[in-house]
Design a protein around this motif. Sequence first.
Motif, PDB file in Angstrom:
ATOM      1  N   VAL A   1      64.896  61.891  87.964  1.00  0.00           N
ATOM      2  CA  VAL A   1      64.570  60.880  88.964  1.00  0.00           C
ATOM      3  C   VAL A   1      64.861  59.507  88.360  1.00  0.00           C
ATOM      4  O   VAL A   1      64.624  59.269  87.170  1.00  0.00           O
ATOM      5  CB  VAL A   1      63.097  61.013  89.436  1.00  0.00           C
ATOM      6  CG1 VAL A   1      62.117  60.784  88.305  1.00  0.00           C
ATOM      7  CG2 VAL A   1      62.801  60.093  90.605  1.00  0.00           C
TER       8      VAL A   1
ATOM      9  N   SER B   1      64.325  55.898  87.299  1.00  0.00           N
ATOM     10  CA  SER B   1      63.091  55.245  86.866  1.00  0.00           C
ATOM     11  C   SER B   1      62.626  54.139  87.804  1.00  0.00           C
ATOM     12  O   SER B   1      61.435  53.825  87.853  1.00  0.00           O
ATOM     13  CB  SER B   1      63.243  54.694  85.442  1.00  0.00           C
ATOM     14  OG  SER B   1      64.267  53.713  85.389  1.00  0.00           O
TER      15      SER B   1
ATOM     16  N   ASP C   1      60.265  54.374  92.722  1.00  0.00           N
ATOM     17  CA  ASP C   1      58.838  54.684  92.739  1.00  0.00           C
ATOM     18  C   ASP C   1      58.476  55.698  93.818  1.00  0.00           C
ATOM     19  O   ASP C   1      57.608  56.543  93.623  1.00  0.00           O
ATOM     20  CB  ASP C   1      58.013  53.409  92.940  1.00  0.00           C
ATOM     21  CG  ASP C   1      58.161  52.432  91.782  1.00  0.00           C
ATOM     22  OD1 ASP C   1      58.417  52.893  90.649  1.00  0.00           O
ATOM     23  OD2 ASP C   1      58.037  51.214  92.013  1.00  0.00           O
TER      24      ASP C   1
ATOM     25  N   GLN D   1      59.394  59.155  92.511  1.00  0.00           N
ATOM     26  CA  GLN D   1      58.502  59.546  91.422  1.00  0.00           C
ATOM     27  C   GLN D   1      57.138  59.967  91.957  1.00  0.00           C
ATOM     28  O   GLN D   1      56.553  60.964  91.510  1.00  0.00           O
ATOM     29  CB  GLN D   1      58.355  58.403  90.417  1.00  0.00           C
ATOM     30  CG  GLN D   1      59.616  58.197  89.605  1.00  0.00           C
ATOM     31  CD  GLN D   1      59.419  57.150  88.544  1.00  0.00           C
ATOM     32  OE1 GLN D   1      58.507  57.265  87.723  1.00  0.00           O
ATOM     33  NE2 GLN D   1      60.262  56.137  88.548  1.00  0.00           N
TER      34      GLN D   1
ATOM     35  N   GLU E   1      55.536  63.709  91.602  1.00  0.00           N
ATOM     36  CA  GLU E   1      54.240  63.833  90.942  1.00  0.00           C
ATOM     37  C   GLU E   1      53.241  64.557  91.845  1.00  0.00           C
ATOM     38  O   GLU E   1      52.487  65.421  91.395  1.00  0.00           O
ATOM     39  CB  GLU E   1      53.699  62.457  90.556  1.00  0.00           C
ATOM     40  CG  GLU E   1      52.375  62.530  89.818  1.00  0.00           C
ATOM     41  CD  GLU E   1      51.867  61.161  89.405  1.00  0.00           C
ATOM     42  OE1 GLU E   1      50.629  61.015  89.341  1.00  0.00           O
ATOM     43  OE2 GLU E   1      52.675  60.250  89.150  1.00  0.00           O
TER      44      GLU E   1
ATOM     45  N   PRO F   1      56.903  64.224  83.610  1.00  0.00           N
ATOM     46  CA  PRO F   1      57.967  63.880  82.653  1.00  0.00           C
ATOM     47  C   PRO F   1      57.904  64.790  81.432  1.00  0.00           C
ATOM     48  O   PRO F   1      56.818  65.150  80.967  1.00  0.00           O
ATOM     49  CB  PRO F   1      57.635  62.437  82.259  1.00  0.00           C
ATOM     50  CG  PRO F   1      56.751  61.917  83.339  1.00  0.00           C
ATOM     51  CD  PRO F   1      55.999  63.111  83.864  1.00  0.00           C
TER      52      PRO F   1
ATOM     53  N   LEU G   1      61.986  65.404  84.804  1.00  0.00           N
ATOM     54  CA  LEU G   1      60.677  65.949  85.113  1.00  0.00           C
ATOM     55  C   LEU G   1      60.776  67.472  85.039  1.00  0.00           C
ATOM     56  O   LEU G   1      61.835  68.052  85.233  1.00  0.00           O
ATOM     57  CB  LEU G   1      60.224  65.531  86.515  1.00  0.00           C
ATOM     58  CG  LEU G   1      60.228  64.030  86.830  1.00  0.00           C
ATOM     59  CD1 LEU G   1      59.757  63.806  88.269  1.00  0.00           C
ATOM     60  CD2 LEU G   1      59.385  63.259  85.841  1.00  0.00           C
TER      61      LEU G   1
END
Length: 163
Positions: A124, A126, A129, A132, A136, A142, A158
């Motif tokens: 993904v 960085s 957002d 991510q 998550e 990560p 990830l």
Amino acid sequence: MEIRIARPEDTAAVAEVHIAARNTYYDGHVDAAVLDRRAAELRGIYRDIPERFNRKLWCAEVDGEVAGMALTGPPMNWLGPWVGQLHQIHVHPNHWRKGVGTALHETCVEAWREAGVTVGVLEVWSSNDRAQSFYESHGWRPDGHTRPGPGDTTYVRLRRTII
């Protein structure tokens, strides 16, 4: 919504979903000319992805329109036969926050379970957002591996256990 393996006639629409999503999250970070060049490349690449690279190209269809896509297959770096890579999930911005990405994700994970894959990996950007946060919330973490991204950014790998 229907999630299915993309057919050859879907690949142009799949490419446009990918382009619309990436142009939205790269906006302000990547030069427009670079995005335009990559869009032209993607339109050609998607015609051959499943057969040429031993990958599965999934699409989410909403009201007869391709609204999202996912691409799974072997990892870019050999990590073992029990590892699958989620190369990408893209949802057209008009369909964000409507469950399309989650439905695609669940389909990919279930296909891995059925194939005996026990670990999933993905990369993904960085600075994305939104992505991510999405990953998550679906159990991805990560694993310490990164590679260079556009400008001064990186792509973060990830990992997730598939059970």
